[in-house]
Write a protein that holds these residues in place. Structure first.
Motif, PDB file in Angstrom:
ATOM      1  N   ILE A  12       1.109  -1.584  -0.253  1.00  0.00           N
ATOM      2  CA  ILE A  12       0.204  -0.153  -0.031  1.00  0.00           C
ATOM      3  C   ILE A  12       1.177   1.381  -0.202  1.00  0.00           C
ATOM      4  CG2 ILE A  12      -1.507   1.458   1.233  1.00  0.00           C
ATOM      5  CD1 ILE A  12      -3.709  -1.539   1.995  1.00  0.00           C
ATOM      6  N   PHE A  13       1.841   0.926   0.547  1.00  0.00           N
ATOM      7  CA  PHE A  13       2.923   2.298   0.625  1.00  0.00           C
ATOM      8  C   PHE A  13       3.438   2.436  -0.361  1.00  0.00           C
ATOM      9  CE2 PHE A  13       1.291   2.495   5.364  1.00  0.00           C
ATOM     10  CZ  PHE A  13       1.475   3.691   5.751  1.00  0.00           C
ATOM     11  N   SER A  14       3.452   1.199  -1.372  1.00  0.00           N
ATOM     12  CA  SER A  14       4.538   2.053  -2.457  1.00  0.00           C
ATOM     13  C   SER A  14       3.591   1.928  -3.183  1.00  0.00           C
ATOM     14  CB  SER A  14       5.005   0.411  -3.024  1.00  0.00           C
ATOM     15  OG  SER A  14       4.009  -0.431  -3.312  1.00  0.00           O
ATOM     16  N   CYS A  15       2.654   2.809  -3.218  1.00  0.00           N
ATOM     17  CA  CYS A  15       1.483   2.627  -4.246  1.00  0.00           C
ATOM     18  C   CYS A  15       0.949   4.127  -4.174  1.00  0.00           C
ATOM     19  CB  CYS A  15       0.536   1.868  -4.563  1.00  0.00           C
ATOM     20  SG  CYS A  15       0.468   0.552  -4.974  1.00  0.00           S
ATOM     21  N   ILE A  16       0.352   4.660  -2.605  1.00  0.00           N
ATOM     22  CA  ILE A  16      -0.200   5.467  -1.894  1.00  0.00           C
ATOM     23  C   ILE A  16       0.636   6.572  -3.005  1.00  0.00           C
ATOM     24  CG2 ILE A  16      -1.640   5.083  -0.839  1.00  0.00           C
ATOM     25  CD1 ILE A  16       0.676   5.699   1.063  1.00  0.00           C
ATOM     26  N   PRO A  17       0.381   7.803  -2.831  1.00  0.00           N
ATOM     27  CA  PRO A  17       1.011   9.500  -3.526  1.00  0.00           C
ATOM     28  C   PRO A  17       1.905   9.158  -2.235  1.00  0.00           C
ATOM     29  CG  PRO A  17      -1.176  10.005  -3.333  1.00  0.00           C
ATOM     30  CD  PRO A  17      -0.764   8.376  -3.118  1.00  0.00           C
ATOM     31  N   ALA A  18       3.528   9.938  -2.715  1.00  0.00           N
ATOM     32  CA  ALA A  18       4.674   9.993  -1.592  1.00  0.00           C
ATOM     33  C   ALA A  18       4.008  11.093  -1.125  1.00  0.00           C
ATOM     34  CB  ALA A  18       6.165  10.309  -2.057  1.00  0.00           C
ATOM     35  N   ALA A  19       4.735  11.115   0.933  1.00  0.00           N
ATOM     36  CA  ALA A  19       3.782  12.234   1.304  1.00  0.00           C
ATOM     37  C   ALA A  19       4.698  13.751   1.225  1.00  0.00           C
ATOM     38  CB  ALA A  19       4.360  11.798   2.807  1.00  0.00           C
ATOM     39  N   PRO A  20       4.849  14.589   0.440  1.00  0.00           N
ATOM     40  CA  PRO A  20       5.312  15.982   0.484  1.00  0.00           C
ATOM     41  C   PRO A  20       6.470  16.644   0.932  1.00  0.00           C
ATOM     42  CG  PRO A  20       3.244  16.838   1.023  1.00  0.00           C
ATOM     43  CD  PRO A  20       2.949  14.731   1.026  1.00  0.00           C
ATOM     44  N   SER A  21       5.749  15.957   2.999  1.00  0.00           N
ATOM     45  CA  SER A  21       7.323  16.747   3.354  1.00  0.00           C
ATOM     46  C   SER A  21       7.476  14.975   4.430  1.00  0.00           C
ATOM     47  CB  SER A  21       6.722  17.593   3.943  1.00  0.00           C
ATOM     48  OG  SER A  21       6.085  17.987   5.022  1.00  0.00           O
ATOM     49  N   SER A  22       8.843  15.516   5.153  1.00  0.00           N
ATOM     50  CA  SER A  22       9.493  14.126   5.954  1.00  0.00           C
ATOM     51  C   SER A  22      10.082  15.053   7.255  1.00  0.00           C
ATOM     52  CB  SER A  22       9.527  13.468   5.507  1.00  0.00           C
ATOM     53  OG  SER A  22      10.845  12.540   6.165  1.00  0.00           O
ATOM     54  N   ALA A  23       9.915  15.453   8.586  1.00  0.00           N
ATOM     55  CA  ALA A  23      11.250  15.659   9.337  1.00  0.00           C
ATOM     56  C   ALA A  23      12.454  15.483   8.584  1.00  0.00           C
ATOM     57  CB  ALA A  23      10.135  15.546  10.400  1.00  0.00           C
ATOM     58  N   ALA A  24      12.438  14.522   8.951  1.00  0.00           N
ATOM     59  CA  ALA A  24      14.162  13.414   7.903  1.00  0.00           C
ATOM     60  C   ALA A  24      14.326  14.561   7.514  1.00  0.00           C
ATOM     61  CB  ALA A  24      13.755  12.878   8.053  1.00  0.00           C
ATOM     62  N   ASP A  25      13.557  15.318   6.150  1.00  0.00           N
ATOM     63  CA  ASP A  25      14.918  15.850   4.949  1.00  0.00           C
ATOM     64  C   ASP A  25      14.258  17.272   4.700  1.00  0.00           C
ATOM     65  OD1 ASP A  25      13.112  13.471   2.837  1.00  0.00           O
ATOM     66  OD2 ASP A  25      12.506  15.352   3.527  1.00  0.00           O
ATOM     67  N   SER A  26      13.299  17.751   5.162  1.00  0.00           N
ATOM     68  CA  SER A  26      13.532  19.475   5.254  1.00  0.00           C
ATOM     69  C   SER A  26      13.824  20.219   6.710  1.00  0.00           C
ATOM     70  CB  SER A  26      11.592  19.252   5.211  1.00  0.00           C
ATOM     71  OG  SER A  26      10.966  18.902   4.543  1.00  0.00           O
ATOM     72  N   CYS A  27      14.611  21.143   6.084  1.00  0.00           N
ATOM     73  CA  CYS A  27      14.252  22.005   6.909  1.00  0.00           C
ATOM     74  C   CYS A  27      14.474  23.927   6.644  1.00  0.00           C
ATOM     75  CB  CYS A  27      15.905  21.285   7.780  1.00  0.00           C
ATOM     76  SG  CYS A  27      17.265  21.949   7.084  1.00  0.00           S
ATOM     77  N   LEU A  28      14.612  24.217   7.936  1.00  0.00           N
ATOM     78  CA  LEU A  28      14.615  25.481   6.476  1.00  0.00           C
ATOM     79  C   LEU A  28      15.879  26.206   7.293  1.00  0.00           C
ATOM     80  CD1 LEU A  28      13.409  28.034   5.445  1.00  0.00           C
ATOM     81  CD2 LEU A  28      12.168  29.089   7.501  1.00  0.00           C
ATOM     82  N   SER A  29      16.661  27.173   6.961  1.00  0.00           N
ATOM     83  CA  SER A  29      18.381  27.504   6.879  1.00  0.00           C
ATOM     84  C   SER A  29      17.843  28.627   6.376  1.00  0.00           C
ATOM     85  CB  SER A  29      19.255  26.460   6.671  1.00  0.00           C
ATOM     86  OG  SER A  29      19.854  26.994   6.845  1.00  0.00           O
ATOM     87  N   ALA A  30      18.231  29.784   7.578  1.00  0.00           N
ATOM     88  CA  ALA A  30      18.017  31.522   7.072  1.00  0.00           C
ATOM     89  C   ALA A  30      20.666  31.399   6.602  1.00  0.00           C
ATOM     90  CB  ALA A  30      18.111  32.145   8.262  1.00  0.00           C
ATOM     91  N   ASP A  31      20.926  31.898   5.782  1.00  0.00           N
ATOM     92  CA  ASP A  31      22.409  31.960   5.624  1.00  0.00           C
ATOM     93  C   ASP A  31      22.360  33.253   5.667  1.00  0.00           C
ATOM     94  OD1 ASP A  31      25.092  32.373   4.328  1.00  0.00           O
ATOM     95  OD2 ASP A  31      24.364  32.186   2.724  1.00  0.00           O
TER      96      ASP A  31
END
Length: 504
Positions: A12-31
């Protein structure tokens, strides 16, 4: 049972749309940069570059963050608070799930604060002014649907009021035992994509006003191990006027008879599913009919068959994988059997890409190959997947293929053949030799070795390349032999941007 359920959930999880965000690979960084000095604006000391971006771009950034990180941006400044509240909501409950795991942290029953998780989802949904872009709920649905489903009903009202576009609702297996979808789902008219997983009962559609559109904007609809009656599926298709993609995933005999009547559908995927009949009755825009029968946990006897009925489908270009072992092919009310002759009532001339899955160790299945090929006289790309036979009944040698009469697709149209899972059996080689010698326009033959093939199996293919009876004299003809590539997947098969969904 645990292993089976693990397989079902993985599928099932290989077929449903991929989640648009993930805590593992998203971050906000101010430069911050020492190159900027002074005060005020983007050139001032201490002012980050991200905040210098236009509102529209910042809003896009916020929408791609996990929901907790997106909420934290409100603390940066009043401007960020305004952006956060006006950015379309993207909520993936997996991003907050681990905040409500207590005890040893392994997520076993009794170690998850389901009430707290459900309340957190409710606060997020109620606290956002809308609109909602994407809602993926794959951990909290069970609790929200329990005890009458009051929480889930409230959420569905919010989804309708705040115009959610993409919605994924998937249960955990086995608990609670009764997962019924509230009828309020049918009021979420803003949906463009909807996937449902592990629901025992889809809402009845009989009460809906005649001719009313339920999902006027829906483009993609997926049922994953979700029970829906034949009549309700038919009703949904009639009430979704712009629907382009329908996926039935891991549905075992519910619906029992799948009838496709739609003026808008472009792609139907019958994936790891079982039914008595798949009847594509009226689908004038349908381009692809994708069939894949490997069903984790499904048990059916040797007499099981699915009738695949092809009716009014003038735009159908891609079909497969048809399997002689389980599919009874019916074209315009004519059942295709061994010996059926080609005629305007038994052929589909629009199909250009055809996939067949055959157990070459089964005499009856191999004999069905020429019959199936006669039904699709204008195929240009042929995919053959060789499957192992549990109890072989005899392999056909080249003498059988010598006696096969003319096949229009080989004589006039086939330019490419892909043979997957080659193990070097004589029956496989006999078929390949037949194709090489009969295909007048063949330019490319790709042979993919099975993962369990023996060493040196590729050597058996050398005689094919220098066949003295080669019908095509194209000097560019070549045979490419390679080891198994990427496994075929639902996401590849359902990607309408791919010209050939069987290529992987």
């Amino acid at each position: 049972m645990a292993a089976t359920m693990d397989g079902i959930m993985k599928a099932i999880f290989s077929c449903i749309p991929a989640a648009p965000s993930s805590a593992a690979d998203s971050c906000l960084s101010a430069d911050f940069s020492s190159n900027f000095s002074g005060g005020g604006g983007c050139g001032g000391g201490g002012e980050d570059r991200i905040s210098c971006l236009p509102d529209a771009l910042l809003s896009n950034i916020v929408s791609r963050l996990p929901v907790k990180d997106a909420a934290r941006t409100a603390a940066i400044s009043p401007r960020w608070r305004r952006l956060r509240s006006s950015t379309p909501l993207v909520l993936v409950d997996v991003d907050i799930f681990h905040d409500y795991v207590v005890g040893d942290g392994h997520g076993h029953d009794g170690l998850i604060d389901w009430r707290g998780l459900t309340s957190a989802v409710s606060r997020i949904l109620s606290g956002h002014q809308g609109p909602f872009r994407t809602i993926h709920l794959t951990t909290v649905c069970n609790y929200a649907a329990a005890r009458g489903g009051s929480a889930l009903v409230r959420w569905l009202h919010l989804f309708a009021a705040k115009a959610v576009e993409e919605l994924v609702l998937v249960n955990f297996p086995m608990w609670p035992l009764d997962n019924t979808l509230p009828a309020e789902l049918l009021r979420v008219a803003s949906l463009r994509r909807l996937y449902l997983g592990l629901w025992d009962e889809f809402p009845d559609t009989d009460h809906l006003p005649r001719g009313a559109h339920v999902f006027p904007h829906l483009l993609e609809l997926g049922f994953c191990r979700t029970d829906i009656k034949d009549k309700d599926l038919d009703s949904l298709l009639q009430r979704s006027p712009v629907l382009e993609k329908l996926a039935l995933i891991l549905n075992y005999a519910t619906p029992r008879n799948v009838r496709v009547r739609s003026r808008s559908l472009r792609c139907v995927l019958f994936w790891m599913s079982i039914a008595d009949a798949l009847d594509v009755a009226v689908a004038p825009r349908l381009e692809r009919l994708i069939l894949w029968n490997d069903c984790p946990g499904a048990c059916f006897d040797k007499s099981y068959r699915t009738r695949v009925k092809i009716g009014n489908t003038p735009a159908l270009k891609v079909l497969g994988y048809l399997e002689p072992s389980i599919h009874v092919l019916e074209i315009r009310n004519t059942v295709i059997e061994f010996g059926t002759k080609a005629s305007h009532t038994t052929t589909v001339t629009s199909v250009k890409i055809l996939g067949l899955r055959v157990r070459f160790g089964m005499h009856r299945e191999t004999k069905a190959l020429p019959t199936f090929l006669r039904c699709f006289p204008k195929v240009e790309t042929l995919h053959i997947m060789s499957a192992e036979a549990d109890e072989p009944t005899g392999k056909l040698n080249f003498k059988f293929w010598q006696d096969v009469g003319p096949l229009q697709c080989l004589q006039s149209h086939i330019k490419k053949v892909v043979f997957k899972n080659f193990r070097g059996y004589r029956s496989e080689l006999a078929f390949l030799r037949f194709v090489v010698e009969r295909a007048q326009l063949l330019q490319n033959m790709v042979i993919v070795l099975a993962d369990d093939s023996k060493e040196g199996v590729a050597e058996k293919l050398k005689p094919l390349a220098c066949s003295t009876k080669r019908a095509s004299r194209d000097p560019k003809f070549m045979i490419l032999v390679r080891k198994g590539g990427s496994p075929w997947s639902f996401r590849v098969a359902s990607d309408l941007s791919k010209t050939d969904p069987f290529d992987c």
